[in-house]
Design an enzyme around this catalytic site. Structure first.
Site, PDB file in Angstrom:
ATOM      1  N   CYS A 335       0.802  -1.244   0.000  1.00 29.91           N
ATOM      2  CA  CYS A 335       0.000   0.000   0.000  1.00 29.91           C
ATOM      3  C   CYS A 335       0.828   1.284   0.000  1.00 29.91           C
ATOM      4  CB  CYS A 335      -0.986   0.032   1.158  1.00 29.91           C
ATOM      5  SG  CYS A 335      -1.255  -1.508   2.001  1.00 29.91           S
ATOM      6  N   ARG A 364       7.066 -10.813   5.860  1.00 32.02           N
ATOM      7  CA  ARG A 364       6.680 -10.540   7.243  1.00 32.02           C
ATOM      8  C   ARG A 364       7.278 -11.604   8.138  1.00 32.02           C
ATOM      9  NH1 ARG A 364       0.314  -9.336   6.046  1.00 32.02           N
ATOM     10  NH2 ARG A 364       0.695  -7.743   4.469  1.00 32.02           N
ATOM     11  N   GLN A 382       1.022 -11.154  -2.769  1.00 32.12           N
ATOM     12  CA  GLN A 382      -0.396 -10.784  -2.695  1.00 32.12           C
ATOM     13  C   GLN A 382      -0.905 -10.413  -4.084  1.00 32.12           C
ATOM     14  OE1 GLN A 382       0.120  -7.496   0.108  1.00 32.12           O
ATOM     15  NE2 GLN A 382      -1.121  -8.640   1.564  1.00 32.12           N
ATOM     16  N   ASP A 384      -2.549  -7.994  -4.982  1.00 29.56           N
ATOM     17  CA  ASP A 384      -2.955  -6.749  -4.342  1.00 29.56           C
ATOM     18  C   ASP A 384      -3.456  -5.722  -5.352  1.00 29.56           C
ATOM     19  OD1 ASP A 384      -3.313  -5.366  -2.068  1.00 29.56           O
ATOM     20  OD2 ASP A 384      -1.196  -5.076  -1.589  1.00 29.56           O
ATOM     21  N   HIS A 386      -5.015  -1.375  -5.151  1.00 26.59           N
ATOM     22  CA  HIS A 386      -5.538  -0.254  -4.375  1.00 26.59           C
ATOM     23  C   HIS A 386      -6.320   0.650  -5.299  1.00 26.59           C
ATOM     24  CE1 HIS A 386      -2.206  -1.784  -1.905  1.00 26.59           C
ATOM     25  NE2 HIS A 386      -3.108  -1.617  -0.952  1.00 26.59           N
ATOM     26  N   LYS A 470     -14.948  -2.898   6.459  1.00 31.62           N
ATOM     27  CA  LYS A 470     -14.486  -3.863   5.458  1.00 31.62           C
ATOM     28  C   LYS A 470     -15.488  -4.983   5.240  1.00 31.62           C
ATOM     29  CE  LYS A 470     -11.910  -6.672   8.712  1.00 31.62           C
ATOM     30  NZ  LYS A 470     -10.812  -7.580   8.920  1.00 31.62           N
ATOM     31  N   HIS A 516      -8.406  -1.227  -0.280  1.00 31.54           N
ATOM     32  CA  HIS A 516      -7.447  -2.331  -0.454  1.00 31.54           C
ATOM     33  C   HIS A 516      -8.284  -3.552  -0.798  1.00 31.54           C
ATOM     34  CE1 HIS A 516      -4.507  -0.281   2.394  1.00 31.54           C
ATOM     35  NE2 HIS A 516      -5.647   0.212   2.813  1.00 31.54           N
TER      36      HIS A 516
HETATM   37 ZN   LIG Z   1      -3.161  -2.410   0.925  1.00 30.99          ZN
END
Ligand SMILES: [Zn+2]
Ligand SMILES: [Zn+2]
Length: 648
Positions: A335, A364, A382, A384, A386, A470, A516
């Site tokens: 992000c 992580r 991910q 991912d 945005h 969310k 996200h």
């Molecule tokens: Zn994110």
């Protein structure tokens, strides 16, 4: 008289001192027979506890999680009773219910419990249970409690930490245990019990303390339930993604590379690639733009995003440059990078929404004990993206993301799912960042989008992150296990921290809203779940190899190659097994590899220009002999059944 409110909202009056079981009987005798535990005003009570104030009562049966918890915890009392009889002098500590059963932590002193004893313990538990002994809670003074447990340092420690006047014992049959309650009415309903395993466990979970023995067990109200549960466990073992990943040669781990860092083998990499292409194609249609960002980022980036303050000390430590003294962190999230991409140039409301997508690999730190196959790793990718939009676009964007997630689930055979909507705590609204107006807008957008798409939703108040509401998709796999997949998260925090703006129609600067979203979550975890859900029999469009050509003898090699060429023309992924092995052996190996179609070719097939087809897992069904064109049509049709065309 007191007023008792039941879960359906109805209010009934009873004389003070009425017990939950008496309330159950007032509803119906049949229902009362199934009631095994209760809670009153949110606190667990016994079914025999006298109720003396107005309040809400929930009555639980075996079908409720709380009912099961009481059932399993009560069984731990009976097991403790048996252990004490069989191993005199042992010291009991704690015996809570857990997911799918219970455990009891025991200091066995000079005794040792082994698997050979399990059956005897189980039989004795059931024998006692048949006595239908009631579980009776009684208050004791601290002094009396300490006296009873004067030889047990663990219970003494527990009692010492309790306040006098709050201590209770639970009696059943000849056994007494320190316990604050939550039991079934009597032992009679425990009809099946099994000790699952024993393991070492430190007292209070602290390795400085003595190691105790944790005895894991489970129990059921019917023998049939236990049999089914054990069969399910066997099936889960068979489908374990770590086992399948090895057998299907998808991924591996190397201690030299480092724990929690998966290595993708060629077949696994091809599988990932196919999944990525599948999503990229749909995302392109949905107006996403692909971006690429580095695997590390300046420490300041994560200080700005707030990730450093939150995770910095508990994660991988900064990497420093040798001369400039700069500090970089392994990217824990994509992000912040995407916020900086947004910040590269100014935007007008007419340009929004911007949708940046990246298969971004993040790192992580997880403690080594927490690592598990592909579901808990230290490095993962991910899917991912945005979305930066105006508050008024939230509604539309949410619907679009839901469409995309549903497309992903549909194409991959996840049919059983619910959507959990996490909103603000109704009472305590100060802890959330962003204006009340924006929150209202976002929460309404999520609720209406979910309703519009006909999702089966559960609303949880107080479960929202401090930075936004969310929606999570909870997916049930083929074994009925629940997984969280596909999160859509609204964020008012990062646009603030990164000072993201756009020029509105009023010519003023405004903050965009950020969403996200990741339909898969991560490639690693998703493939693990998919492996366990399908037992490695992926949908045909995703299969690494859709067909394998098995030649009957070496003479058939040329025809086999010709078939392979023809299949390639039809874009069917296939390979040839030309080994000098019997056809039986070739079939067995192809079955192990779970290749959907086995195409057997010999003299006969060559003469007629056909192939003889056998389907994976359909032993004894007989082969069908058809032309390549006919086979291609079968493959095509089957793929179309699962892999629909994504439309926006
Ligand atoms: Zn994110
Ligand atoms: Zn208890």
């Amino acid at each position: 008289m007191i007023k008792i409110t039941l879960p359906d909202g109805s209010v009934k009056e009873f004389a003070s001192g009425v017990t939950p079981m008496e309330v159950a009987k007032s509803i119906s005798e049949g229902f009362a027979r199934n009631v095994i535990s209760a809670s009153f005003n949110g606190t667990t009570v016994e079914t025999t506890t006298p109720l003396t104030t107005d309040g809400s009562l929930i009555l639980y049966t075996w079908n409720d999680e709380d009912g099961k918890k009481a059932f399993w915890h009560s069984t731990s009392h009976v097991m403790a009773q048996v252990l004490e009889q069989m191993y005199p002098g042992i010291k009991l500590t704690l015996g809570p219910a857990i997911a799918n059963g219970f455990y009891y932590d025991v200091d066995f002193e000079e005794h040792k419990i082994t698997e050979a004893d399990f059956k005897k313990i189980e039989d004795r538990v059931l024998e006692i249970s048949r006595g239908k002994h009631e579980f009776k809670l009684r208050p004791v003074s601290k002094a009396d409690a300490l006296e009873l447990y004067k030889d047990n340092v663990y219970k003494t420690e527990m009692i010492t930490n309790l306040e006098d006047g709050t201590i209770t014992f639970c009696d059943h049959d000849t056994f007494t245990d320190l316990c604050r309650g939550g039991h079934i009415p009597n032992t009679g309903i425990i009809k099946a019990m099994k000790i699952m395993s024993v393991a070492g466990a430190y007292w209070r979970g602290d390795e400085k303390n003595k190691q105790l023995t944790r005895v894991y067990g489970t129990s059921f109200p019917k023998q049939k339930d236990l049999t089914e549960y054990l069969a399910l466990l066997e099936e889960a073992k068979r489908r374990d993604h770590r086992k399948l990943g090895k057998e299907l040669e998808l991924f591996a781990f190397s201690q030299k590379v480092g724990q929690g860092l998966p290595l993708w083998l060629p077949k696994g990499a091809a599988l990932r690639e196919r999944l990525e292409q599948f999503l990229k194609k749909a995302q392109k249609k949905a107006g996403y733009e692909q971006v690429v960002t580095p695997h590390i980022g300046h420490k300041e980036l994560y200080v700005t995003s707030g990730h450093y303050a939150k995770y910095g000390a508990d994660s991988f430590q900064p990497i420093s440059t040798p001369h400039e003294g700069e500090e970089f962190l392994l990217k824990p999230m994509n992000c912040p990078h995407h916020c900086e991409i947004y910040n590269v140039r100014p935007w007008s409301y007419k340009d929004l929404p911007k949708r940046y997508a990246e298969f971004g690999t993040v790192y992580r730190y997880e403690q080594s004990g927490e690592l598990h196959g592909l579901t808990r790793v230290r490095g993962f990718t991910q899917d991912d993206a945005h979305i930066f939009c105006t508050p008024d676009q939230l509604d539309e964007e949410f619907k679009k993301v839901i469409d995309l997630v549903l497309y992903v689930f549909g194409s991959l055979g996840f049919e059983n799912f619910t959507a959990q909507i996490s909103l603000r705590d109704k009472e305590n609204r100060e802890k959330y960042i962003g204006s009340d107006e924006n929150w209202q807008k976002a929460e309404n957008a999520i609720i209406s989008a979910a309703a519009d798409k006909g999702l089966n939703t559960v609303i949880e108040y107080g479960e929202a992150a401090f930075y936004g509401p969310k929606l999570d998709f909870m997916v049930k796999d083929a074994l009925g296990r629940q997984w969280q997949l596909g999160t859509i998260q609204v964020d008012y925090n990062l646009p603030e921290r990164f000072d993201l703006t756009y020029k509105g129609s009023d010519n003023e600067l405004h903050r965009p809203v950020m969403i996200h979203r990741a339909p898969f979550g991560s490639m690693e975890r998703f493939i693990a779940i998919l492996l366990e859900h399908t037992a490695g029999n992926f949908p045909l469009w995703l299969m690494p190899e859709q067909a394998i050509i098995l030649s009957l003898s070496e003479k058939d090699e040329i025809y086999a190659t010709k078939v392979l060429d023809l299949l390639e023309n039809h874009e069917i992924r296939a390979l040839i097994d030309n080994r000098n092995e019997t056809i039986g052996k070739k079939i067995r190996d192809a079955e192990m590899q779970k290749v959907p179609f086995m195409l057997i070719v010999g003299e006969e097939e060559e003469k007629n220009g056909t192939i003889s087809i056998r389907r994976h897992g359909q032993e004894g069904k007989g082969n069908i002999t058809i032309t390549i064109e006919e086979f291609a049509a079968i493959v095509d049709e089957e793929i179309k059944k699962t892999l629909k065309v994504f439309t926006v």
